[in-house]
Enzyme design. Sequence first.
Site, mmCIF file in Angstrom:
data_model
loop_
_atom_site.group_PDB
_atom_site.id
_atom_site.type_symbol
_atom_site.label_atom_id
_atom_site.label_comp_id
_atom_site.label_asym_id
_atom_site.label_seq_id
_atom_site.Cartn_x
_atom_site.Cartn_y
_atom_site.Cartn_z
ATOM 1 N N ASP A 1 0.827 -1.214 0.000
ATOM 2 C CA ASP A 1 0.000 0.000 0.000
ATOM 3 C C ASP A 1 0.860 1.263 0.000
ATOM 4 O O ASP A 1 0.430 2.314 0.461
ATOM 5 C CB ASP A 1 -0.926 -0.008 1.213
ATOM 6 C CG ASP A 1 -0.141 -0.013 2.519
ATOM 7 O OD1 ASP A 1 1.108 -0.068 2.466
ATOM 8 O OD2 ASP A 1 -0.769 0.043 3.583
ATOM 9 N N CYS B 1 4.859 -0.008 2.774
ATOM 10 C CA CYS B 1 5.361 -1.309 3.240
ATOM 11 C C CYS B 1 6.622 -1.170 4.091
ATOM 12 O O CYS B 1 6.789 -1.896 5.070
ATOM 13 C CB CYS B 1 5.600 -2.254 2.076
ATOM 14 S SG CYS B 1 6.801 -1.657 0.873
ATOM 15 N N HIS C 1 9.279 -3.762 -2.902
ATOM 16 C CA HIS C 1 8.446 -3.995 -1.719
ATOM 17 C C HIS C 1 9.271 -4.556 -0.566
ATOM 18 O O HIS C 1 10.156 -5.394 -0.777
ATOM 19 C CB HIS C 1 7.332 -4.984 -2.100
ATOM 20 C CG HIS C 1 6.408 -5.324 -0.979
ATOM 21 N ND1 HIS C 1 5.372 -4.495 -0.591
ATOM 22 C CD2 HIS C 1 6.367 -6.398 -0.143
ATOM 23 C CE1 HIS C 1 4.738 -5.051 0.434
ATOM 24 N NE2 HIS C 1 5.325 -6.195 0.722
ATOM 25 N N HIS D 1 -1.989 7.483 -10.085
ATOM 26 C CA HIS D 1 -2.231 6.029 -10.150
ATOM 27 C C HIS D 1 -1.067 5.299 -9.475
ATOM 28 O O HIS D 1 0.087 5.577 -9.779
ATOM 29 C CB HIS D 1 -2.318 5.559 -11.606
ATOM 30 C CG HIS D 1 -3.413 6.221 -12.379
ATOM 31 N ND1 HIS D 1 -3.475 6.207 -13.764
ATOM 32 C CD2 HIS D 1 -4.498 6.934 -11.958
ATOM 33 C CE1 HIS D 1 -4.551 6.874 -14.151
ATOM 34 N NE2 HIS D 1 -5.182 7.325 -13.093
#
Length: 208
Positions: free
Chosen positions: A13, A16, A120, A201
Site C-alpha cells: 500500500d 510497506c 516492496h 495512479h
Amino acid sequence: MEGAIVRRVIPSDNSCLFNAVGYVMEHDRSKAPELREVIAATVVSDPEKYSEAILGKANEEYCAWILNPEKWGGAIELSILADYYGREIAAYDIQTTRCDVYGQGNSYSERAMLIYNGLHYDALAMSPSEGAPEEFDQTIFPVQSDRTIGPVEALALNLAKDEQRKRSFTDTGSFTLRCGTCQIGVVGQKEAVEHAQATGHVNFEEYK
C-alpha cells in the site's frame, strides 16, 4: 538452533517499509502514519544534516512528501528509524542478496531484519516452525561481540538466496509494468514513479 526464518508479508500500500519496520519492532503492521511523522520531525529538526543534497529535495518539501501515504521510503528513512528505535535494521535485497545494515556503527545491541524485492519490503522473523502463529515470532535479535547476530544471519541470507533462485524480485531498471488503472505500460522504476506522480495512479502490475 530451533526454528526457521520466515517472511511475514506486509500489504502493498506504498507504506510497506514503515509497516514492515512496525512489525519487526512492535509486531504492529499499522505504524506507517506514526513513523512517517517521526521521520518528518527528525528531518525538520536538523536541516544541516538533512540538506537538499542528502534528501534530493528541500527539507520542508521532503517533510511534506514523506507524510503523504502514497510515497515510498528507502535508505534515508531506514537509517532514521534505526536511530529512533535504537536498533540496527538489516535489509536483505533479494536480487543481489546484499544486506545493508542501518544504524551500524552506533553500537546498538539489537537488530531487526527486513527483506526487499526491488519494490516492496516484507518483515523477517524467527518462527518456532514454518506454520506457527505470528504471536510466536521473534523479530529482535541480540548483536554479538563480532557485530553479527550469529546463526540467524546465515538463515536470513539463505532465505534471501532461496527467493533469488525463485526470481521473486523485480529488476527495477528494466522491468515492465502496466498501470492497473489506465493500462498504460511503463519501463523501469523511474517511469513508474513519473506516471504515478503525473496521474496519482499507484496500482501497477508487472508483465513480461
